[in-house]
Design a protein around this motif. Structure first.
Motif, PDB file in Angstrom:
ATOM      1  N   ASP A   1       0.729  -1.059   0.048  1.00  0.00           N
ATOM      2  CA  ASP A   1      -0.333   0.337  -0.257  1.00  0.00           C
ATOM      3  C   ASP A   1       0.658   1.072  -0.078  1.00  0.00           C
ATOM      4  N   TRP A   2       0.669   2.558  -1.161  1.00  0.00           N
ATOM      5  CA  TRP A   2       1.553   3.337  -0.821  1.00  0.00           C
ATOM      6  C   TRP A   2       1.408   4.408   0.740  1.00  0.00           C
ATOM      7  N   GLU A   3      -0.132   4.089   1.413  1.00  0.00           N
ATOM      8  CA  GLU A   3      -0.211   4.945   2.306  1.00  0.00           C
ATOM      9  C   GLU A   3       1.315   3.997   3.518  1.00  0.00           C
TER      10      GLU A   3
ATOM     11  N   LYS B   1       5.559  -2.531  12.905  1.00  0.00           N
ATOM     12  CA  LYS B   1       5.415  -4.176  12.221  1.00  0.00           C
ATOM     13  C   LYS B   1       4.206  -3.924  12.170  1.00  0.00           C
ATOM     14  N   CYS B   2       3.304  -5.074  11.565  1.00  0.00           N
ATOM     15  CA  CYS B   2       1.919  -5.530  11.667  1.00  0.00           C
ATOM     16  C   CYS B   2       1.263  -5.243  12.788  1.00  0.00           C
TER      17      CYS B   2
ATOM     18  N   GLY C   1       4.788  -9.253  11.109  1.00  0.00           N
ATOM     19  CA  GLY C   1       5.345  -9.370   9.479  1.00  0.00           C
ATOM     20  C   GLY C   1       5.909  -7.916   9.286  1.00  0.00           C
ATOM     21  N   LEU C   2       5.964  -7.353   8.213  1.00  0.00           N
ATOM     22  CA  LEU C   2       6.191  -6.739   7.193  1.00  0.00           C
ATOM     23  C   LEU C   2       4.793  -6.266   6.604  1.00  0.00           C
TER      24      LEU C   2
ATOM     25  N   ARG D   1      -8.564   0.797   7.762  1.00  0.00           N
ATOM     26  CA  ARG D   1      -9.214   2.147   8.327  1.00  0.00           C
ATOM     27  C   ARG D   1      -7.706   2.557   8.367  1.00  0.00           C
ATOM     28  N   ALA D   2      -8.404   3.414   9.775  1.00  0.00           N
ATOM     29  CA  ALA D   2      -7.843   5.334   9.632  1.00  0.00           C
ATOM     30  C   ALA D   2      -5.910   4.465   9.821  1.00  0.00           C
ATOM     31  N   GLY D   3      -5.368   3.701  10.081  1.00  0.00           N
ATOM     32  CA  GLY D   3      -4.420   3.199  10.758  1.00  0.00           C
ATOM     33  C   GLY D   3      -3.585   2.347  10.608  1.00  0.00           C
ATOM     34  N   ASP D   4      -4.511   0.842  10.728  1.00  0.00           N
ATOM     35  CA  ASP D   4      -3.499  -0.709  11.237  1.00  0.00           C
ATOM     36  C   ASP D   4      -3.276  -0.822   9.601  1.00  0.00           C
ATOM     37  N   ALA D   5      -2.714  -1.457   9.814  1.00  0.00           N
ATOM     38  CA  ALA D   5      -1.005  -1.888   8.586  1.00  0.00           C
ATOM     39  C   ALA D   5      -0.974  -3.420   9.343  1.00  0.00           C
ATOM     40  N   PHE D   6      -1.080  -3.860   8.092  1.00  0.00           N
ATOM     41  CA  PHE D   6      -1.230  -5.213   8.496  1.00  0.00           C
ATOM     42  C   PHE D   6      -0.415  -6.148   7.259  1.00  0.00           C
ATOM     43  N   CYS D   7       0.359  -7.187   7.670  1.00  0.00           N
ATOM     44  CA  CYS D   7       0.513  -8.068   7.003  1.00  0.00           C
ATOM     45  C   CYS D   7      -0.405  -9.034   5.984  1.00  0.00           C
ATOM     46  N   ARG D   8       0.505  -9.497   4.835  1.00  0.00           N
ATOM     47  CA  ARG D   8      -0.425 -10.725   4.418  1.00  0.00           C
ATOM     48  C   ARG D   8      -0.380 -11.257   4.576  1.00  0.00           C
ATOM     49  N   ASP D   9      -0.159 -12.305   5.753  1.00  0.00           N
ATOM     50  CA  ASP D   9      -1.237 -12.976   6.080  1.00  0.00           C
ATOM     51  C   ASP D   9      -1.841 -13.107   7.060  1.00  0.00           C
ATOM     52  N   CYS D  10      -1.978 -12.085   7.456  1.00  0.00           N
ATOM     53  CA  CYS D  10      -2.940 -11.027   8.985  1.00  0.00           C
ATOM     54  C   CYS D  10      -3.985 -10.879   8.384  1.00  0.00           C
ATOM     55  N   PHE D  11      -3.538  -9.839   7.063  1.00  0.00           N
ATOM     56  CA  PHE D  11      -4.316  -9.522   6.507  1.00  0.00           C
ATOM     57  C   PHE D  11      -5.446 -10.675   5.934  1.00  0.00           C
ATOM     58  N   LYS D  12      -5.333 -11.282   5.379  1.00  0.00           N
ATOM     59  CA  LYS D  12      -5.570 -12.874   5.136  1.00  0.00           C
ATOM     60  C   LYS D  12      -7.180 -13.299   5.460  1.00  0.00           C
ATOM     61  N   THR D  13      -6.437 -14.080   6.571  1.00  0.00           N
ATOM     62  CA  THR D  13      -6.758 -13.881   8.300  1.00  0.00           C
ATOM     63  C   THR D  13      -8.066 -12.643   8.542  1.00  0.00           C
ATOM     64  N   PHE D  14      -8.303 -12.006   8.483  1.00  0.00           N
ATOM     65  CA  PHE D  14      -8.710 -11.263   8.372  1.00  0.00           C
ATOM     66  C   PHE D  14     -10.040 -10.681   7.707  1.00  0.00           C
TER      67      PHE D  14
END
Lengths: 101, 561
Positions: free
Chosen positions: A75-77, B52-53, B59-60, B66-79
Motif C-alpha cells: 500500500d502506498w500509504e 510492524k503489523c 510481519g512486514l 481503516r485509519a491506520g492499522d497496518a496488516f501483514c499479508r497473512d494477518c490480512f488474509k485471516t482478517f
C-alpha cells in the motif's frame, strides 16, 4: 540530478480503459534535476500515457479517490504516498475500485 | 525589564498556564488569540513502513486498513476471511444443505465472494461452509451498448472462470426479461420460518447426518443431481448463438429511450434482480448472495435517500432482503470495503472479468449514483471513517411495518421494486397526492377515473381490453404508474412511453388492477370475521332477498366468497 529510471507501471480494475486497454507498461523515465517521486510520475503519466479523460484518473496532484496505488505490492500509504521516491525496477500498480461489483 | 517586554513575559506565562488547564477553559484561551482560528480536519497519522503489523507484531505490513492499522499479508488474509465467515455466522440465515445462488457480475467484489465460498467449502469439516452453491452470470451487454463481438469474447472468459469453480453455473442474457412470466412479480410466501431454534436444530441434525454417513464427503449437491463438475446449465447463449436479434433490439430500444442515466441504472438493477430471482425460483435456490461491498452499500444508502427510497433503506442495504418472499437476497460482503477487496484479489490471485457497465467513463454529474459515489469517496479521503459510519448507521435500520398496518396484510407491493407501497391512494393532503390524482384524472378517455372494468372473465391472464386503441394505451400507462412506489414513479417519468417495457410488467399491472377492481366489486358480499347480525341489513335495498340468500348459503356450507 536523477538518473534515468526504468519502472513498470500497471493498470487494473478498469483503469486500463483509459490507456487503450494496455495493462502493463515498461517505462523509462528520463533523467531530471530532482528525484523521481510519485507526484512527478503522475504528471509524466498524464502527459505521456493517458489517452483520454484525465479527470477519471487524476484529481489535482493525486489520483482520483477510489484508485488504489500499490508500490511493489504494498500500500502506498505505508511508503509516503506522493512523496515516495522511485527506485529502479520498481513496480507501480494502479487499481481502480470504482468499477464493477 | 521594559514595560512591553514585561507584558510579553506575563502574557506568555498566562498562555502556558492556560495551556495546562483542562479543556473546559479552552474558551478563555480563545480570547488571547488575535484572529479566528482556522478549522481544518486534524491530520490523520500516516503509518510508515518501519512499523510492524499491528496484529502479529512481526510481519512486514503490506496494507493499511481503516485509519491506520497496518496488516501483514497473512494477518490480512485471516482478517478478511474471518469477516466473511462472521457475517454469515452472525446472521444465521443460511441453513446447512440449502441451495444458494451466487450472483456474479465478474467484478471484484462478487469475484471475491465466489472465491471465499470456494475456499470455505474446501476446508476441513469443522469449519467448512455447509450450503450448496450455484453461480449465475447475467450478460448485460445489450443494455450497455456492447457489440456482439465483444459480448462473445467476454462470455468466453466468463465461462472459463465458471468452469474452474466447479459449481453448477447459469449464464443468462438480460434479453431474457422479455420472456419472463408475470408471476415473477408475485411475492410467494417463504417456505420455512428461519428462527434461531430452527437454525440450531438444522445444524445439529446436519452434523449428526454427516457423522452417521461417515464424516468425510463434501456437502455436495442434493442426492440425485449430477456432480457439480459435470453439470452445466442450459445456457441459451451457448455455442449456437445469442438470444434472438429481436430481443436484443427491444432491449436496446428500451434503454435508449430512457432520458437520464439515473433512471437507466435503476431500471437495469430492477430487471437484473427480477431475472436472478426468476432463475433462482425455477432451479430451486432459496437464497441469492450478492457481492455488494461496504463502500458500495454506503454509496447506495445515500443514493437511495436522494432517489426517494428512504422508506426502504433497511431492505436495500441490510444483510437480508426478503421482499420477494420465497427467495431471500443476502449480502455477505457488506463488511468489506472496496480497498480490502481490491487488495485481497490482487495479493491472492482472485480471477475476475472486466466488463464495461452502463456508467463506464460517464462524467461525475451524469447520474445521482455517480455524484454520490464521487461525494462519498472524496469525503472518505479526508475523513477515513465516513464509509464505516454510514455502514454502522445502516446496520441500525429496522424493517418496521407501516403505521396503521400492524395487524393483517401489509398492503400492495410496488410493481417494480416489490416494496410495500408508500403512497396513500387517498392522499389528498399533500402536494404529491394532489399532483398524482390530477394527473390520473386528466387521462383523456371516456373513463371517469374507474380502473378498467373487465368485460371478459376475471381470472388468469387475458386482460385484453375491448376499448379503442388510444384509450387503451393511456389506461395501461396509468394502470402501471398507480401501482408503483414513489421512487419508481419518479424513474418512470424519464421514460417517454412505457410500451418498450418487458411484457411481464404490463401484464402483471393489468392483472393486479383487475383483481383490485373485482375485489372492490364483491366487497359487500364478503363475509368478514367480525360479522355481526347487522350484516344482513347492510344489503342493497333493491335486492334484499338474494343477498340474504348468499349469506345464508355461505354460512351453511361454510365458505366465503
Amino acid at each position: 540530478m536523477a538518473a534515468p529510471l526504468c519502472v513498470e507501471v500497471e493498470f487494473g480494475g478498469g483503469a486500463e480503459l483509459l490507456f487503450d486497454g494496455v495493462k502493463k507498461h515498461q517505462v523509462t523515465l528520463p533523467g531530471q534535476e530532482g528525484p523521481w517521486d510519485i507526484r512527478n510520475l503522475l504528471v509524466w503519466i498524464k502527459k505521456n500515457l493517458l489517452k483520454e479523460r484525465p479527470e477519471l484518473f487524476i484529481q489535482g496532484e493525486s489520483v482520483r479517490p477510489g484508485i488504489l496505488v500499490l508500490i511493489n505490492d504494498a500500500d502506498w500509504e505505508l511508503l509516503g504516498e506522493l512523496d515516495y521516491q522511485l527506485q529502479d525496477q520498481d513496480s507501480i500498480l494502479f487499481i481502480s475500485t470504482l468499477h464493477g461489483g | 525589564m521594559t514595560a512591553p517586554a514585561l507584558r510579553n513575559v506575563i502574557s506568555a506565562r498566562r498562555l502556558s498556564i492556560i495551556a495546562d488547564l483542562p479543556c473546559t477553559s479552552m474558551c478563555q484561551a480563545g480570547e488571547d488569540y488575535s484572529g479566528p482560528v482556522q478549522r481544518e480536519p486534524p491530520p490523520v497519522p500516516r503509518p510508515g513502513r518501519e512499523q510492524k503489523c499491528v496484529k502479529c507484531a512481526e510481519g512486514l505490513p503490506v496494507v493499511v486498513i481503516r485509519a491506520g492499522d497496518a496488516f501483514c499479508r497473512d494477518c490480512f488474509k485471516t482478517f478478511y476471511v474471518h469477516k466473511f465467515r462472521a457475517m454469515l455466522g452472525k446472521n444465521r440465515l443460511i441453513f446447512p444443505g440449502e441451495k444458494v445462488l451466487l450472483a456474479w457480475s465478474g467484478g471484484p467484489s462478487s469475484s471475491s465472494m465466489v472465491w471465499q465460498v470456494l475456499e470455505g467449502l474446501s476446508q476441513d469439516s469443522a469449519k467448512r461452509l455447509r450450503f450448496v452453491p450455484g453461480i449465475i452470470y447475467v450478460d448485460e451487454g445489450a443494455a450497455c451498448g456492447q457489440s456482439l463481438k465483444d459480448r462473445v469474447k467476454t462470455l468466453a472468459e466468463v465461462k472459463l472462470i465458471l468452469q474452474k469453480t466447479g459449481f453448477p453455473w447459469h449464464v443468462v442474457a438480460l434479453e431474457e426479461v422479455f420472456s419472463l412470466p408475470p408471476s415473477v412479480l408475485g411475492c410467494a410466501s417463504p417456505e420455512s420460518a428461519g428462527t434461531e431454534e430452527a437454525y440450531k436444530t438444522a445444524v445439529d441434525s446436519f452434523l449428526q447426518q454427516q457423522h452417521v454417513l461417515g464424516g468425510e464427503g463434501y456437502a455436495g449437491p442434493v442426492q440425485g443431481e449430477d456432480p457439480p463438475h459435470l453439470f452445466h446449465s442450459q445456457d441459451p447463449l451457448g455455442m449456437a448463438g445469442f438470444p434472438g436479434a429481436a430481443q436484443t433490439e427491444a432491449l436496446s430500444k428500451l434503454f435508449d429511450s430512457i432520458k437520464t442515466l439515473t433512471a437507466k441504472e435503476e431500471l437495469l438493477q430492477t430487471l437484473r434482480t427480477h431475472l436472478i430471482v426468476h432463475v433462482a425460483r425455477t432451479h430451486g435456490y432459496c437464497k441469492v448472495m450478492t457481492g455488494e461491498s461496504c463502500t458500495r452499500l454506503a454509496i447506495k444508502l445515500m443514493t437511495n435517500l436522494a432517489l426517494g427510497r428512504g422508506a426502504f433503506l433497511a431492505w436495500d442495504t441490510g444483510f437480508s432482503d426478503e421482499r420477494h418472499g420465497d427467495v431471500v437476497l443476502v449480502r455477505p460482503m457488506r463488511d468489506h470495503t472496496l480497498k480490502e477487496v481490491a487488495f485481497y484479489n490482487h495479493l491472492f490471485g482472485v480471477p475476475s472479468v472486466f466488463t464495461p457497465a452502463i456508467d463506464t467513463k460517464a462524467p461525475e454529474k451524469a447520474s445521482i449514483h455517480r455524484l454520490m459515489e464521487a461525494f462519498i469517496l472524496r469525503l472518505q479521503t479526508l475523513f477515513p471513517s465516513t464509509v464505516s459510519t454510514v455502514y454502522r448507521t445502516s446496520e441500525k435500520l429496522v424493517k418496521a411495518p407501516r403505521e396503521g398496518c400492524v395487524t393483517g396484510p401489509t398492503g400492495p407491493n410496488c410493481l417494480l421494486c416489490m416494496c410495500t407501497l408508500d403512497i396513500d391512494t387517498a392522499d389528498s393532503a399533500t402536494a404529491f397526492g394532489a399532483q398524482s390524482s390530477s394527473h390520473l384524472s386528466q387521462m383523456p378517455s371516456a373513463k371517469t377515473g374507474v380502473p378498467t372494468p373487465p368485460c371478459c372473465d376475471t381470472g388468469e391472464g387475458q386482460a385484453q381490453s375491448c376499448h379503442g386503441g388510444v384509450g387503451r394505451r393511456v389506461d395501461v400507462q396509468a394502470c402501471i404508474i398507480e401501482q408503483l412506489c414513489y421512487s419508481c414513479r419518479v424513474n418512470m417519468k424519464d421514460l417517454p412511453s412505457l410500451d418498450p417495457l418487458p411484457p411481464y410488467v404490463l401484464a402483471e399491472a393489468q392483472l393486479r388492477s383487475q383483481r383490485a377492481w373485482v375485489s372492490q366489486e364483491i366487497q359487500e358480499y364478503l363475509i368478514t370475521d367480525d360479522g355481526e347480525e347487522e350484516e344482513g341489513s347492510r344489503a342493497e335495498p333493491g335486492d334484499p332477498q338474494s343477498c340474504k340468500a348468499i349469506k345464508k348459503e355461505g354460512e351453511n356450507i361454510g365458505i366465503g366468497l
